[in-house]
Write a protein that holds these residues in place. Structure first.
Motif, mmCIF file in Angstrom:
data_model
loop_
_atom_site.group_PDB
_atom_site.id
_atom_site.type_symbol
_atom_site.label_atom_id
_atom_site.label_comp_id
_atom_site.label_asym_id
_atom_site.label_seq_id
_atom_site.Cartn_x
_atom_site.Cartn_y
_atom_site.Cartn_z
ATOM 1 N N ASP A 97 0.930 -1.404 -0.056
ATOM 2 C CA ASP A 97 0.225 0.049 -0.348
ATOM 3 C C ASP A 97 1.532 0.801 -0.025
ATOM 4 O OD1 ASP A 97 -1.831 -1.583 0.002
ATOM 5 O OD2 ASP A 97 -2.451 -1.539 2.606
ATOM 6 N N THR A 98 2.094 1.259 0.479
ATOM 7 C CA THR A 98 2.784 1.968 1.472
ATOM 8 C C THR A 98 3.598 2.640 -0.173
ATOM 9 O OG1 THR A 98 3.251 1.310 2.819
ATOM 10 C CG2 THR A 98 4.902 3.443 2.395
ATOM 11 N N LEU A 99 4.415 1.465 -1.297
ATOM 12 C CA LEU A 99 4.618 1.924 -2.457
ATOM 13 C C LEU A 99 3.485 1.908 -3.694
ATOM 14 C CD1 LEU A 99 6.998 -1.616 -3.160
ATOM 15 C CD2 LEU A 99 7.200 0.782 -2.559
ATOM 16 N N THR A 100 2.275 1.761 -3.202
ATOM 17 C CA THR A 100 1.578 2.412 -4.241
ATOM 18 C C THR A 100 0.645 3.148 -4.217
ATOM 19 O OG1 THR A 100 0.120 -0.247 -3.988
ATOM 20 C CG2 THR A 100 -1.304 1.773 -4.877
ATOM 21 N N ALA A 101 0.854 4.002 -2.721
ATOM 22 C CA ALA A 101 0.822 5.474 -2.776
ATOM 23 C C ALA A 101 2.182 6.428 -2.897
ATOM 24 C CB ALA A 101 0.348 5.873 -1.675
ATOM 25 N N LEU A 102 3.560 5.414 -2.964
ATOM 26 C CA LEU A 102 4.051 6.554 -3.789
ATOM 27 C C LEU A 102 4.491 6.845 -4.853
ATOM 28 C CD1 LEU A 102 7.022 7.644 -1.433
ATOM 29 C CD2 LEU A 102 7.784 6.052 -2.593
ATOM 30 N N ARG A 103 4.421 5.855 -5.183
ATOM 31 C CA ARG A 103 3.992 5.367 -6.901
ATOM 32 C C ARG A 103 3.585 6.860 -7.474
ATOM 33 N NH1 ARG A 103 7.292 4.940 -10.978
ATOM 34 N NH2 ARG A 103 7.748 3.202 -10.324
ATOM 35 N N ALA A 104 2.041 6.863 -6.497
ATOM 36 C CA ALA A 104 1.165 8.184 -7.086
ATOM 37 C C ALA A 104 1.917 9.058 -6.534
ATOM 38 C CB ALA A 104 0.471 7.349 -6.612
ATOM 39 N N LEU A 105 2.329 9.457 -5.703
ATOM 40 C CA LEU A 105 2.966 10.936 -5.378
ATOM 41 C C LEU A 105 3.813 10.952 -6.705
ATOM 42 C CD1 LEU A 105 3.590 10.494 -1.272
ATOM 43 C CD2 LEU A 105 1.768 12.220 -3.061
ATOM 44 N N TYR A 106 4.825 9.929 -7.113
ATOM 45 C CA TYR A 106 5.679 10.432 -8.337
ATOM 46 C C TYR A 106 5.589 9.417 -9.414
ATOM 47 C CZ TYR A 106 7.586 12.167 -2.953
ATOM 48 O OH TYR A 106 7.618 13.372 -2.236
ATOM 49 N N PRO A 107 4.792 9.832 -9.637
ATOM 50 C CA PRO A 107 4.141 8.574 -10.772
ATOM 51 C C PRO A 107 6.360 9.008 -12.366
ATOM 52 C CG PRO A 107 3.192 10.684 -11.083
ATOM 53 C CD PRO A 107 3.836 10.950 -9.560
ATOM 54 N N GLY A 108 6.735 9.536 -11.982
ATOM 55 C CA GLY A 108 7.668 9.855 -13.005
ATOM 56 C C GLY A 108 9.275 9.436 -12.535
ATOM 57 N N ASP A 109 9.449 8.976 -11.159
ATOM 58 C CA ASP A 109 10.457 9.244 -10.541
ATOM 59 C C ASP A 109 11.046 7.304 -11.174
ATOM 60 O OD1 ASP A 109 9.856 10.834 -10.009
ATOM 61 O OD2 ASP A 109 11.101 10.619 -7.441
ATOM 62 N N ILE A 110 11.724 6.956 -10.976
ATOM 63 C CA ILE A 110 12.483 6.067 -10.599
ATOM 64 C C ILE A 110 12.847 5.259 -8.668
ATOM 65 C CG2 ILE A 110 14.440 4.021 -10.434
ATOM 66 C CD1 ILE A 110 15.532 5.643 -13.048
ATOM 67 N N LEU A 111 11.954 3.925 -8.905
ATOM 68 C CA LEU A 111 11.876 4.689 -7.219
ATOM 69 C C LEU A 111 12.447 2.913 -6.377
ATOM 70 C CD1 LEU A 111 7.930 4.468 -6.595
ATOM 71 C CD2 LEU A 111 10.218 6.244 -5.745
ATOM 72 N N PHE A 112 13.351 2.834 -5.736
ATOM 73 C CA PHE A 112 13.598 1.382 -5.097
ATOM 74 C C PHE A 112 13.335 1.453 -3.697
ATOM 75 C CE2 PHE A 112 16.614 3.826 -8.341
ATOM 76 C CZ PHE A 112 17.179 2.802 -8.731
ATOM 77 N N SER A 113 12.825 0.228 -3.165
ATOM 78 C CA SER A 113 12.718 0.062 -1.865
ATOM 79 C C SER A 113 13.638 -0.953 -1.638
ATOM 80 C CB SER A 113 11.788 -1.285 -1.605
ATOM 81 O OG SER A 113 10.633 -1.051 -2.423
ATOM 82 N N LEU A 114 14.866 0.338 -0.201
ATOM 83 C CA LEU A 114 15.505 0.267 0.641
ATOM 84 C C LEU A 114 15.437 -1.011 1.756
ATOM 85 C CD1 LEU A 114 18.264 0.155 0.865
ATOM 86 C CD2 LEU A 114 18.113 2.598 1.911
ATOM 87 N N ALA A 115 15.500 -3.176 1.827
ATOM 88 C CA ALA A 115 15.183 -3.082 2.957
ATOM 89 C C ALA A 115 16.856 -4.144 3.169
ATOM 90 C CB ALA A 115 14.386 -3.990 2.392
ATOM 91 N N GLY A 116 16.747 -4.161 4.307
ATOM 92 C CA GLY A 116 17.778 -5.870 5.271
ATOM 93 C C GLY A 116 17.730 -6.747 4.386
ATOM 94 N N ALA A 117 18.591 -7.778 4.179
ATOM 95 C CA ALA A 117 18.841 -8.910 3.290
ATOM 96 C C ALA A 117 17.398 -9.755 4.904
ATOM 97 C CB ALA A 117 19.951 -9.402 3.631
ATOM 98 N N ASP A 118 17.922 -9.451 5.571
ATOM 99 C CA ASP A 118 17.076 -10.915 6.060
ATOM 100 C C ASP A 118 15.513 -10.213 6.406
ATOM 101 O OD1 ASP A 118 19.195 -11.615 7.627
ATOM 102 O OD2 ASP A 118 19.142 -10.999 9.619
ATOM 103 N N SER A 119 15.313 -9.378 5.921
ATOM 104 C CA SER A 119 14.179 -8.343 5.826
ATOM 105 C C SER A 119 13.481 -8.916 4.259
ATOM 106 C CB SER A 119 13.771 -7.088 5.628
ATOM 107 O OG SER A 119 12.136 -6.158 5.994
ATOM 108 N N PHE A 120 14.369 -9.290 3.291
ATOM 109 C CA PHE A 120 13.923 -9.078 1.930
ATOM 110 C C PHE A 120 13.718 -10.377 1.686
ATOM 111 C CE2 PHE A 120 15.529 -10.096 -2.311
ATOM 112 C CZ PHE A 120 14.395 -9.218 -2.868
#
Length: 223
Positions: A97-120
């Motif tokens: 849901d967070t990434l969907t909202a972020l995509r709507a806020l920044y439709p033209g950006d290249i988006l990345f999610s930053l996460a730790g290996a254990d979490s990913f």
């Protein structure tokens, strides 16, 4: 070129030098224009309540980002967002849901999610993992001595196209235990080695991590 923006979610209770080191390393390695710190009100896989309120954690991250900019980093390179704030009824926050909202806020950006290996590596337990991999590219941070090899990624069954959108960040040496940090704070240690000055000052003024010994005891029935 399109702006390159990463979201860095977590509890940040409190935000420490390890978090900032990860953000700096990711920004440098992947030429990010901005890293957005997103304190999570309630993580689905960690439903126990946080030690500090969302408002306090948001304020601490804002203070940490401000301190970072004082150190000579580009202004607005690190910022805080309340996009992962509390939901009505205390419902958990889902990254999809967070990434969907972020995509709507920044439709033209290249988006990345930053996460730790254990979490990913637990991504298959998250809500809509296939959509998560489509909504953003991923920067996965490995701890020293724990390389994230293709063998370790195998259980996620990533397609070739998905694997190309997963980037490994190595060499971040700041491995900080938030539990140990909070324990030190409860014992009166200001933790100047792990907290930025403004974060340490905020914690002190708000008395966010009080010693358990200072908690008033309930009167006994005989008293």
């Amino acid at each position: 070129p399109a702006p390159r923006r990463a979201i860095f979610g977590g509890t940040f209770d409190p935000p420490h030098r390890g978090h900032m080191a990860i953000a700096r390393a990711a920004a440098d390695a992947f030429h990010l224009d901005q890293v957005l710190f997103a304190p999570t009100a309630r993580q689905p896989l960690k439903l126990k309540s946080n030690h500090s309120s969302f408002a306090d954690r948001l304020a601490m991250v804002a203070a940490a980002c401000a301190d970072e900019s004082k150190g000579g980093s580009a202004e607005n390179r690190f910022a805080v967002t309340d996009i992962d704030g509390p939901h009505p009824g205390g419902l958990p926050n889902y990254t999809v849901d967070t990434l969907t909202a972020l995509r709507a806020l920044y439709p033209g950006d290249i988006l990345f999610s930053l996460a730790g290996a254990d979490s990913f590596l637990n991504l298959h337990h998250w809500r809509e993992p296939q959509r998560l991999l489509a909504l953003s590219e991923w920067i996965v941070v490995t701890r020293p001595g724990y390389p994230l090899t293709d063998d370790r990624l195998a259980p996620l069954h990533l397609t070739v196209a998905q694997r190309e959108r997963v980037h490994i960040l190595t060499g971040v040496q700041e491995d900080v235990s938030a539990t140990a940090l909070r324990e030190r704070l409860r014992h009166g240690d200001p933790c100047a080695d792990l907290l930025s000055p403004s974060v340490a000052d905020y914690i002190r003024k708000r008395a966010l991590y009080p010693s358990r010994e200072l908690t008033p005891e309930r009167p006994s029935r005989s008293s």
